[in-house]
Write an enzyme that holds these catalytic residues in place. Structure first.
Site, PDB file in Angstrom:
ATOM      1  N   GLU A 108      44.338  80.076 -68.533  1.00  0.00           N
ATOM      2  CA  GLU A 108      43.087  80.799 -69.259  1.00  0.00           C
ATOM      3  C   GLU A 108      43.068  80.426 -70.611  1.00  0.00           C
ATOM      4  O   GLU A 108      42.035  79.817 -71.332  1.00  0.00           O
ATOM      5  CB  GLU A 108      43.186  82.215 -69.102  1.00  0.00           C
ATOM      6  CG  GLU A 108      42.282  82.861 -70.077  1.00  0.00           C
ATOM      7  CD  GLU A 108      40.951  83.142 -69.383  1.00  0.00           C
ATOM      8  OE1 GLU A 108      40.754  82.737 -68.470  1.00  0.00           O
ATOM      9  OE2 GLU A 108      39.965  83.622 -70.090  1.00  0.00           O
ATOM     10  N   ASP A 109      44.454  80.188 -71.375  1.00  0.00           N
ATOM     11  CA  ASP A 109      44.340  80.225 -72.588  1.00  0.00           C
ATOM     12  C   ASP A 109      44.801  78.775 -73.427  1.00  0.00           C
ATOM     13  O   ASP A 109      45.026  78.462 -74.508  1.00  0.00           O
ATOM     14  CB  ASP A 109      45.146  81.372 -73.512  1.00  0.00           C
ATOM     15  CG  ASP A 109      44.273  82.479 -73.336  1.00  0.00           C
ATOM     16  OD1 ASP A 109      43.106  82.673 -73.073  1.00  0.00           O
ATOM     17  OD2 ASP A 109      45.149  83.583 -73.387  1.00  0.00           O
TER      18      ASP A 109
END
Ligand code: MN
Length: 716
Positions: free
Chosen positions: A76-77
């Site tokens: 996700e990051d």
């Protein structure tokens, strides 16, 4: 911050077969991936996945869960991809990480708390492996513990609300009481800091005053049990500020009056000891009536087992006591995780996936209601539903197998009617695409678009199908109108007249047509013979020998009307003077309707509409039929007409319905919902109107409303 070797040692301590190498690689992978990223607290970002992993080692989760916790934010990051994770850690870990990533991408908007249940179902449905949910809950717990570092109040509130409404109840459903309590209390601190503050300071005051004689009570309970040779551990634990607050809300009392702020727990070795201990307690102290509950013989759906009771205990203080065996205690505190670790220790050699499957079966066997427990723990719990999103994050729940077209109609019938395409998760996809859990669906509309009959082939919901069919019917009607009109135009030509629409005005009632268009449509569909219409318009044409019964009836009636021309107090002509008259309840005749009177012995004349089905009963007694008609221009009292309406089941539908009727000067004097389904309500409405024309206006206005599906007048 926990160190690499400590984490690995912690895992190895309870799972000697854990893959040490994979744990080390995951640690390094996550640390490198997050690089110099920082948390809101200023800590290195990597401290977060590490803490999450730490929380899960307390629950003795398997190495795969711990690795997933370490990697849970990388896709996700950071620049890391699922493909890399698959290559380095295998399929299982990749699927687990993807699962957590998907959960992270869904968020409850703060104004959608009415959708909380749908969101909870969605989260459960998306947690294909329960470990995904466990990692997500630990992730949320750590984020809540560090919530105060987020500077925007709005954001803090949104996260706290989401935690309170989605994640704490989920933790409870899978039996993770400790998680649930902490999540709730942290949310409470954000959402209602004043209330929490006053509760904690009150608790502090009680402690300072020495009024929390917990230790005294614990010791006395211990002694009482020891005298009867029951081996037991006894604890007294302050309840969380949130649970005290909720109790005071629920009972509508100030929290000072909440008596049981301490929960006493007696933990013994066996089930038998639980009941023995209960007997001892009830023998030594006065029981508070209505407080005893046996969750051992009847566990809660999430697997919780204990005996609960309330007594006037030591110090003459009213206390609540929970009695449970050690094994039950683990389940009560750790829920699903306890089941999991229990099995793991007994059979460390079995394969992970296989063990997990068996574990679920184990849970099912022990739950008193297997369906219920399964519904609360594992994915295949909503096999008949699929949850998808609008771009604004609103959840749309549809039956499994539903397609994009169903979604469009579920959002709004107008969106469905005008949709030209969809984007699913950002990609243009055909309207026939079957939706999956978590799909984000954007509907592209164009005002020029109209429903296509082919949609019916892949629309699965009642609402979509009804809307599409309704449109097809309308379209068919348009075609019939065009056809019928051209048939009648030819009829005019044949008679040597120029075609004029208003020529039909006088004959509409003969054919029971509500409008000229209606007449065209009936002729086009073949329900009315075009020649009959021409003959009605031009009586005495050369084709009279073919004239139909309808027309003859009309002529006879016309003559009779003239002969009976006399005024009466009732706005009806054709009455025998002095004859009593009443209107039949079956057909609700209105001024403007074609009517007939039936002579009823002792009751005079009963007025029916000419097409009322009740009239069939009198078919064999023509002598009872009296031709009657309405007085023209009479100042009629309002009369009630009955209509049957099908409205979309959505907020505001009924409001819209009554508003349309009121706007058109109709007065509802009775309204009954005759059938409810998920998509539509059938409603029968009696409306007081001046006459038939007035009722038709109201019907037309209702039909124009988007929330109203069909409107029909009730006849007999
Ligand atoms: Mn995270």
């Amino acid at each position: 911050m926990i160190r690499q070797f400590e984490l690995v040692e912690n895992v190895k301590a309870y799972d000697p077969s854990a893959d040490e190498d994979a744990l080390n690689r995951a640690y390094v992978f996550a640390m490198k991936a997050h690089g110099s990223q920082k948390r809101a607290s200023g800590d290195p970002y990597f401290s977060h996945p590490l803490e999450v992993a730490g929380i899960l080692t307390d629950y003795r989760l398997d190495a795969s869960s711990i690795i997933t916790a370490l990697l849970h934010d990388t896709v996700e990051d950071t620049l890391a991809t699922s493909e890399e994770i698959r290559e380095q850690f295998g399929e299982e870990i990749m699927l687990l990480v993807d699962g957590v990533t998907k959960l992270t991408q869904i968020e409850l908007q703060s104004d959608q708390s009415d959708q909380a249940e749908n969101f909870r179902k969605l989260v459960l449905a998306m947690s294909e492996d329960i470990r995904v949910l466990l990692v997500k809950l630990a992730d949320r717990l750590h984020n809540m513990r560090t919530l105060n570092f987020i500077s925007k109040r709005d954001k803090r509130r949104r996260i706290a609300l989401e935690t309170m409404e989605i994640y704490a109840p989920l933790a409870e459903r899978i039996g993770m009481q400790e998680f649930k309590n902490e999540l709730e209390d942290l949310s409470f601190a954000e959402l209602n800091p004043e209330a929490r503050e006053s509760i904690t300071s009150r608790l502090q005051f009680l402690r300072d005053e020495g009024k929390d004689n917990v230790e005294t009570i614990v010791n006395e309970l211990k002694e009482t049990l020891a005298e009867q040779t029951i081996k037991a551990e006894v604890y007294g634990r302050e309840k969380s500020p949130y649970s005290i607050w909720r109790k005071s809300q629920k009972k509508n009392i100030s929290f000072e009056q909440v008596s049981d702020i301490i929960a006493f727990r007696i933990v013994v070795d066996t089930v038998e000891d639980c009941y023995r201990a209960l007997g001892v307690i009830h023998g030594a102290y006065l029981m508070v009536p209505g407080r005893f509950k046996d969750y051992i013989s009847t566990p809660k759906p999430n697997g919780y087992q204990s005996l609960h009771t309330g007594v006037i205990g030591p110090e003459r203080q009213r206390i609540e006591i929970q009695i449970r065996a050690k094994r039950m205690h683990e389940v009560a505190e750790m829920g699903v995780a306890a089941h999991w670790q229990y099995k793991q220790n007994t059979d460390p050699k079995s394969g992970r996936q296989y063990r997990w499957m068996r574990e679920l079966l184990d849970i099912m066997e022990h739950a008193d209601n297997p369906e219920d427990f399964l519904e609360h723990t594992k994915l295949e719990m909503f096999p008949d539903q699929v949850f998808s999103f609008t771009p604004k994050g609103e959840v749309i729940a549809l039956p499994a197998g539903a397609t994009a077209i169903d979604f469009a109609y579920a959002v709004h019938s107008e969106i469905g009617d005008t949709c030209v395409g969809t984007k699913i998760n950002g990609r243009p996809m055909p309207l026939r695409t079957v939706l999956e859990n978590g799909d984000q669906v954007e509907v592209i509309t164009s005002p020029a678009q109209t429903p296509s009959p082919t949609w019916e082939n892949f629309a699965t919901t009642g609402k979509a199908r009804a809307c599409i069919r309704r449109f097809i019917r309308l379209k068919q009607r348009e075609e019939y109108i065009t056809l019928g009109k051209s048939i009648l135009e030819r009829g005019f030509q044949k008679e040597g007249y120029e075609f004029a629409e208003k020529a039909f005005d006088d004959v509409l009632t003969i054919f029971n047509a509500e409008s000229t268009e209606d007449l065209y449509s009936e002729v086009g569909a073949g329900h009315i013979n075009g020649r009959d219409v021409i003959e009605a318009v031009f009586p005495g044409t050369k084709e009279e020998r073919h004239s139909s019964k309808v027309v003859q009836l009309f002529r006879r009636r016309s003559k009779k009307k003239k002969a009976d021309d006399q005024s009466t107090s009732v706005p009806i002509k054709g009455l025998i003077p002095g004859m009593a008259l009443h209107f039949a309840g079956c057909c609700h005749a209105l001024p403007g309707d074609r009517i007939v009177g039936i002579v009823t012995k002792g009751r005079g004349l009963t007025i029916h509409t000419i097409d009322c089905v009740t009239l069939e009963e009198f078919a064999d007694t023509p002598e009872r039929w009296i031709d009657v008609s309405w007085e023209e221009d009479a100042d009629n009292e309002r009369r009630a007409g009955r209509i049957e309406i099908v409205v979309t089941n959505e907020p505001g539908s009924l409001g819209e319905l009554s508003m349309v009727i009121a706007k058109n000067d109709g007065n509802i004097n009775n309204l009954k919902i005759t059938n409810r389904s998920q998509d539509f309500f059938d409603i029968s409405v009696d409306i007081e109107v001046h006459d038939l024309k007035h009722l038709r206006n109201i019907i037309a206005a209702l039909r124009a409303s988007p929330v109203i599906n069909t409107v029909e007048r009730v006849r007999g």
